[in-house]
Design an enzyme around this catalytic site. Structure first.
Site, short mmCIF file in Angstrom:
data_model
loop_
_atom_site.label_atom_id
_atom_site.label_comp_id
_atom_site.label_asym_id
_atom_site.label_seq_id
_atom_site.Cartn_x
_atom_site.Cartn_y
_atom_site.Cartn_z
N HIS A 20 0.87 -1.17 0.00
CA HIS A 20 0.00 0.00 0.00
C HIS A 20 0.92 1.22 0.00
CE1 HIS A 20 -3.55 2.37 0.54
NE2 HIS A 20 -3.09 2.92 1.66
N HIS A 32 -3.51 9.05 1.54
CA HIS A 32 -3.49 7.82 0.74
C HIS A 32 -4.83 7.60 0.08
CE1 HIS A 32 -5.51 4.99 3.73
NE2 HIS A 32 -5.38 6.12 4.41
N CYS A 105 -3.49 2.89 -5.33
CA CYS A 105 -2.81 3.78 -4.38
C CYS A 105 -1.40 4.14 -4.84
CB CYS A 105 -2.78 3.15 -2.99
SG CYS A 105 -1.97 1.53 -2.93
#
Length: 167
Positions: A20, A32, A105
């Protein structure tokens, strides 16, 4: 112990089966982009719902390992930190289309830092799928089909894991 991130740094967080990504904006916070739809978004052309969030780094990381990862700085010029942070903060709270392949992301974070959306995770998976196609030419259809199925399962498992942690 990881050095203190600086505003504009990319933060790579190691989850099970994928990474991530977030952008450090200062004072312990990151921005994010997360899939919030509950759908994996793995099917090409399938759009999922994503949202940009600002949270404390420690809350996004949870128990995962993380690192500052600006390694693309060697091949891409980073934008000024103030510009990265200002733009990242302008997205907070916005809902956008999320796609594992086209807008995840990592794409979001790299576009903020470099002005160009890139995902090395997607490139690696695409390379594996390309190897499966090459296998059809070299080894025959049965071997290529097995390799393609394996590549798709890797992608599917990676994507389903990404939805299990809605950071």
């Amino acid at each position: 112990m990881e050095p203190e991130p600086q505003p504009g740094d990319l933060i790579e967080i190691f989850r099970v089966g994928y990474q991530h990504w977030a952008v450090y904006v200062g004072d312990g916070y990151v921005v994010h982009f997360a899939n919030i739809s509950g759908s994996s978004g793995i099917n090409l052309g399938q759009a999922c719902s994503g949202k940009v969030k600002k949270r404390k780094l420690r809350h996004v990381v949870q128990n995962s390992r993380w690192q500052i990862n600006n390694k693309l700085d060697t091949t891409h010029k980073p934008r000024p930190a103030q510009q990265i942070v200002k733009e990242a903060l302008s997205y907070v709270g916005k809902k956008m289309i999320y796609s594992v392949h086209l807008r995840n992301c990592e794409h979001f974070a790299t576009e903020l830092r470099y002005g160009k959306a890139m995902s090395l995770q997607v490139i690696k998976v695409a390379s594996a799928a390309g190897a499966a196609v090459a296998g059809a030419v070299i080894a025959g259809p049965a071997v290529a089909a097995a390799a393609a199925i394996t590549a798709l399962l890797v992608v599917k498992n990676s994507a389903s894991m990404s939805t299990s942690s809605s950071s």
